[in-house]
Motif scaffolding. Sequence first.
Motif, PDB file in Angstrom:
ATOM      1  N   VAL A 221       0.827  -1.198   0.000  1.00  0.00           N
ATOM      2  CA  VAL A 221       0.000   0.000   0.000  1.00  0.00           C
ATOM      3  C   VAL A 221       0.866   1.254   0.000  1.00  0.00           C
ATOM      4  O   VAL A 221       1.771   1.404   0.837  1.00  0.00           O
ATOM      5  N   PHE A 222       0.563   2.181  -0.921  1.00  0.00           N
ATOM      6  CA  PHE A 222       1.266   3.460  -1.014  1.00  0.00           C
ATOM      7  C   PHE A 222       0.264   4.597  -0.807  1.00  0.00           C
ATOM      8  O   PHE A 222      -0.859   4.557  -1.318  1.00  0.00           O
ATOM      9  N   ASP A 223       0.688   5.609  -0.058  1.00  0.00           N
ATOM     10  CA  ASP A 223      -0.128   6.804   0.155  1.00  0.00           C
ATOM     11  C   ASP A 223       0.284   7.882  -0.840  1.00  0.00           C
ATOM     12  O   ASP A 223       1.084   8.770  -0.534  1.00  0.00           O
ATOM     13  N   GLY A 224      -0.250   7.780  -2.041  1.00  0.00           N
ATOM     14  CA  GLY A 224       0.066   8.749  -3.076  1.00  0.00           C
ATOM     15  C   GLY A 224       1.300   8.383  -3.872  1.00  0.00           C
ATOM     16  O   GLY A 224       2.064   7.479  -3.524  1.00  0.00           O
ATOM     17  N   SER A 225       1.523   9.129  -4.961  1.00  0.00           N
ATOM     18  CA  SER A 225       2.601   8.788  -5.885  1.00  0.00           C
ATOM     19  C   SER A 225       3.979   9.102  -5.327  1.00  0.00           C
ATOM     20  O   SER A 225       4.958   8.404  -5.666  1.00  0.00           O
ATOM     21  N   ASP A 226       4.107  10.120  -4.483  1.00  0.00           N
ATOM     22  CA  ASP A 226       5.417  10.390  -3.887  1.00  0.00           C
ATOM     23  C   ASP A 226       5.872   9.200  -3.052  1.00  0.00           C
ATOM     24  O   ASP A 226       7.031   8.780  -3.111  1.00  0.00           O
ATOM     25  N   ASP A 227       4.965   8.666  -2.270  1.00  0.00           N
ATOM     26  CA  ASP A 227       5.281   7.500  -1.451  1.00  0.00           C
ATOM     27  C   ASP A 227       5.674   6.323  -2.334  1.00  0.00           C
ATOM     28  O   ASP A 227       6.639   5.596  -2.040  1.00  0.00           O
ATOM     29  N   TYR A 228       4.936   6.133  -3.425  1.00  0.00           N
ATOM     30  CA  TYR A 228       5.271   5.056  -4.357  1.00  0.00           C
ATOM     31  C   TYR A 228       6.679   5.221  -4.919  1.00  0.00           C
ATOM     32  O   TYR A 228       7.499   4.287  -4.904  1.00  0.00           O
ATOM     33  N   HIS A 229       7.002   6.398  -5.422  1.00  0.00           N
ATOM     34  CA  HIS A 229       8.316   6.611  -6.031  1.00  0.00           C
ATOM     35  C   HIS A 229       9.444   6.455  -5.012  1.00  0.00           C
ATOM     36  O   HIS A 229      10.523   5.966  -5.351  1.00  0.00           O
ATOM     37  N   HIS A 230       9.191   6.862  -3.780  1.00  0.00           N
ATOM     38  CA  HIS A 230      10.240   6.782  -2.757  1.00  0.00           C
ATOM     39  C   HIS A 230      10.481   5.352  -2.290  1.00  0.00           C
ATOM     40  O   HIS A 230      11.605   5.001  -1.909  1.00  0.00           O
ATOM     41  N   ARG A 231       9.441   4.514  -2.325  1.00  0.00           N
ATOM     42  CA  ARG A 231       9.564   3.210  -1.672  1.00  0.00           C
ATOM     43  C   ARG A 231       9.442   2.001  -2.587  1.00  0.00           C
ATOM     44  O   ARG A 231       9.640   0.874  -2.138  1.00  0.00           O
ATOM     45  N   ILE A 232       9.142   2.185  -3.869  1.00  0.00           N
ATOM     46  CA  ILE A 232       8.875   1.025  -4.712  1.00  0.00           C
ATOM     47  C   ILE A 232      10.071   0.076  -4.780  1.00  0.00           C
ATOM     48  O   ILE A 232       9.907  -1.145  -4.885  1.00  0.00           O
ATOM     49  N   ASP A 233      11.284   0.587  -4.690  1.00  0.00           N
ATOM     50  CA  ASP A 233      12.466  -0.271  -4.762  1.00  0.00           C
ATOM     51  C   ASP A 233      13.040  -0.609  -3.382  1.00  0.00           C
ATOM     52  O   ASP A 233      14.157  -1.132  -3.283  1.00  0.00           O
ATOM     53  N   ASP A 234      12.281  -0.344  -2.344  1.00  0.00           N
ATOM     54  CA  ASP A 234      12.738  -0.658  -0.988  1.00  0.00           C
ATOM     55  C   ASP A 234      12.721  -2.174  -0.780  1.00  0.00           C
ATOM     56  O   ASP A 234      11.643  -2.795  -0.795  1.00  0.00           O
ATOM     57  N   PRO A 235      13.870  -2.799  -0.573  1.00  0.00           N
ATOM     58  CA  PRO A 235      13.896  -4.267  -0.411  1.00  0.00           C
ATOM     59  C   PRO A 235      13.130  -4.735   0.816  1.00  0.00           C
ATOM     60  O   PRO A 235      12.708  -5.903   0.878  1.00  0.00           O
ATOM     61  N   ALA A 236      12.918  -3.856   1.794  1.00  0.00           N
ATOM     62  CA  ALA A 236      12.191  -4.258   2.994  1.00  0.00           C
ATOM     63  C   ALA A 236      10.742  -4.632   2.690  1.00  0.00           C
ATOM     64  O   ALA A 236      10.108  -5.376   3.449  1.00  0.00           O
ATOM     65  N   LEU A 237      10.190  -4.122   1.592  1.00  0.00           N
ATOM     66  CA  LEU A 237       8.813  -4.458   1.229  1.00  0.00           C
ATOM     67  C   LEU A 237       8.694  -5.877   0.680  1.00  0.00           C
ATOM     68  O   LEU A 237       7.589  -6.434   0.627  1.00  0.00           O
ATOM     69  N   GLU A 238       9.820  -6.442   0.235  1.00  0.00           N
ATOM     70  CA  GLU A 238       9.847  -7.809  -0.291  1.00  0.00           C
ATOM     71  C   GLU A 238       8.793  -8.014  -1.379  1.00  0.00           C
ATOM     72  O   GLU A 238       8.027  -8.982  -1.381  1.00  0.00           O
ATOM     73  N   ILE A 239       8.758  -7.083  -2.328  1.00  0.00           N
ATOM     74  CA  ILE A 239       7.783  -7.168  -3.422  1.00  0.00           C
ATOM     75  C   ILE A 239       8.211  -8.263  -4.393  1.00  0.00           C
ATOM     76  O   ILE A 239       9.350  -8.277  -4.873  1.00  0.00           O
ATOM     77  N   ASP A 240       7.294  -9.185  -4.664  1.00  0.00           N
ATOM     78  CA  ASP A 240       7.550 -10.228  -5.653  1.00  0.00           C
ATOM     79  C   ASP A 240       6.336 -10.337  -6.571  1.00  0.00           C
ATOM     80  O   ASP A 240       5.405  -9.519  -6.490  1.00  0.00           O
ATOM     81  N   GLU A 241       6.334 -11.350  -7.427  1.00  0.00           N
ATOM     82  CA  GLU A 241       5.262 -11.481  -8.407  1.00  0.00           C
ATOM     83  C   GLU A 241       3.926 -11.876  -7.786  1.00  0.00           C
ATOM     84  O   GLU A 241       2.903 -11.925  -8.480  1.00  0.00           O
ATOM     85  N   ASN A 242       3.907 -12.122  -6.488  1.00  0.00           N
ATOM     86  CA  ASN A 242       2.668 -12.468  -5.790  1.00  0.00           C
ATOM     87  C   ASN A 242       2.089 -11.276  -5.025  1.00  0.00           C
ATOM     88  O   ASN A 242       1.315 -11.454  -4.092  1.00  0.00           O
ATOM     89  N   CYS A 243       2.469 -10.078  -5.439  1.00  0.00           N
ATOM     90  CA  CYS A 243       2.000  -8.853  -4.785  1.00  0.00           C
ATOM     91  C   CYS A 243       1.081  -8.069  -5.702  1.00  0.00           C
ATOM     92  O   CYS A 243       1.153  -8.175  -6.935  1.00  0.00           O
TER      93      CYS A 243
END
Length: 592
Positions: A424-446
């Motif tokens: 979950v991102f709160d707006g586009s600034d949050d998305y751009h700042h955190r999309i590559d954050d490894p702590a989110l552990e984003i994979d193809e099941n997200c």
Amino acid sequence: MTRTPARPFRSREWFAAPGRSDMAALYLERFMNYGITPEELMSGKPIIGIAQSGSDLSPCNRIHLDLAKRVRSGIEAAGGVCIEFPVHPIFENCRRPTAAIDRNLAYLGLVEILNGYPIDAVVLTTGCDKTTPSQVMAATTVDIPAIVLSGGPMLDGWDEGDLVGSGTVIWRSRRKLAAGEITEADFLRAATSSAPSAGHCNTMGTASTMNAVAEGLGLSLPGCAAIPAPYRERGQIAYETGRRIVEMAYEDLRPSRILTRQSFVNAITLVSAIGGSSNAQPHIVAMARHAGVEVTPEDWQDAYDVPLLVNMQPAGKYLGERFHRAGGVPAVLHELIEAGRVDGSVLTVTGKSMAENITGRATTDREVVKPYAEPLIDKAGFLVLKGNLFDFAIMKTSVISDEFRQRYLSRPGHEGVFECRAIVFDGSDDYHHRIDDPALEIDENCILVIRGSGVLGWPGSAEVVNMQPPAALLQRGIRSLPTLGDGRQSGTSDSPSILNASPESAAGGGLAWLRTGDMIRVDLNTGECNALVDQAEIDRRLAADGLPPVPESATPWEELFREKTGQLGEGGVMEFALKYRKTSEKTPRHNH
């Protein structure tokens, strides 16, 4: 031969009130200061307005600064008197915080002009996304004869031998850049190559979609929507549009006679067949509501099984020039009428039915406009979704790629159903700042979720839902993840997002309580989208945290917009304005 109008023109009450020479003089004198004669204004000829949307601030509509000359020639040749005036500029790319807030502002301004000045009929000059619905909404409110003249798309863009379309090349190049496949210089070159001439987007983005919708509603001359801006035919149809609006004034052919429920159902069907923008949903609903016509979620769902007939980016291969040469909107309507999916009996601005207008307009290019029985995709409409996260959202299915379908929609025994972990991102600034954050552990099941991007939260609703995966996934060849949001996405995007979610988080919709890590289940077969969170936990979160914060309004209009505007599912209209219809039936009282 002197023509007799179907009803007395409104302008006569301004310029030629019998026995009131003082009033006539007051209204006439300042129009004369640039050379117009009292004989013209008092001749009884219709006063035809040109709603000028072209300006340096609106480059996609700037072609109208030249086209207006051809419109004026047509008006004068047909015996009308022309008055050109500006409308509020709308430019999708650069307007901050979003051009979406300008649709309703431009609507308000044009209503006041058409209602309060001596104008008997109007040419609406459209192009960039929201210029079309804003002007149609206004003409419908006032209800004087009106005709839409679009400015047309740019010429096809080319980069190193490949077609590059407006917007679409941006989204695709972003993914390539993040994956390390191109350089920033390559990105910039491809993007600028997509804009080779005057005109609006050359893809089937929101601009091309909404001008096609205007033609599909019967508000433009046949073939108008797709003619590229620099083509000679664009100037020719501008001239014919000027001639025709004078005839419409004499015939008293108003929007209220053309914009019926069936015409809007036809338009929804057309949007599905052309692979049109998801932004068509709030705009069509808004135009319909101002016309006093109900368009329901079921109408969108009923058009889900309409096949994709137009092979044009972002859902297909080609761009605007080829679509025009293939026959444009009339060729698509021909297929749909022949298949019984569009009612050809509806009235249009020509004074004839749509079926009469498209007689003999079958395509000669089957690479671009496919036969109804042999489409690019069998079911290409918009899926309507609902659940505990929202009451209404849509998903554009014509841009679901084979990769996306295989990864998320093809699990044996569970076809069309997927479950993903929410990020979950709160707006586009949050998305751009955190999309590559490894702590989110984003994979193809997200599933990527963005909130705070709707009518109230942005404000205006932003085109931010088409989020790309983190660079780590792009480098592995995973080009798209499921995305969900209470904002919109560009009509040029090829992302199969769930968007326009209503109510939005700022209005108390379910995205307000959603948290990263929650599981979301999407069932395209039943049209359901639910977070797998029990009600007790939902209640606890709302009690503890309330609604996500939203930025303060930065201008008076932003505050007023937030106060008066409804949700995207209902068209994002100013609800109080809907009661004002056919205002031209009562001439405003004089001011002296």
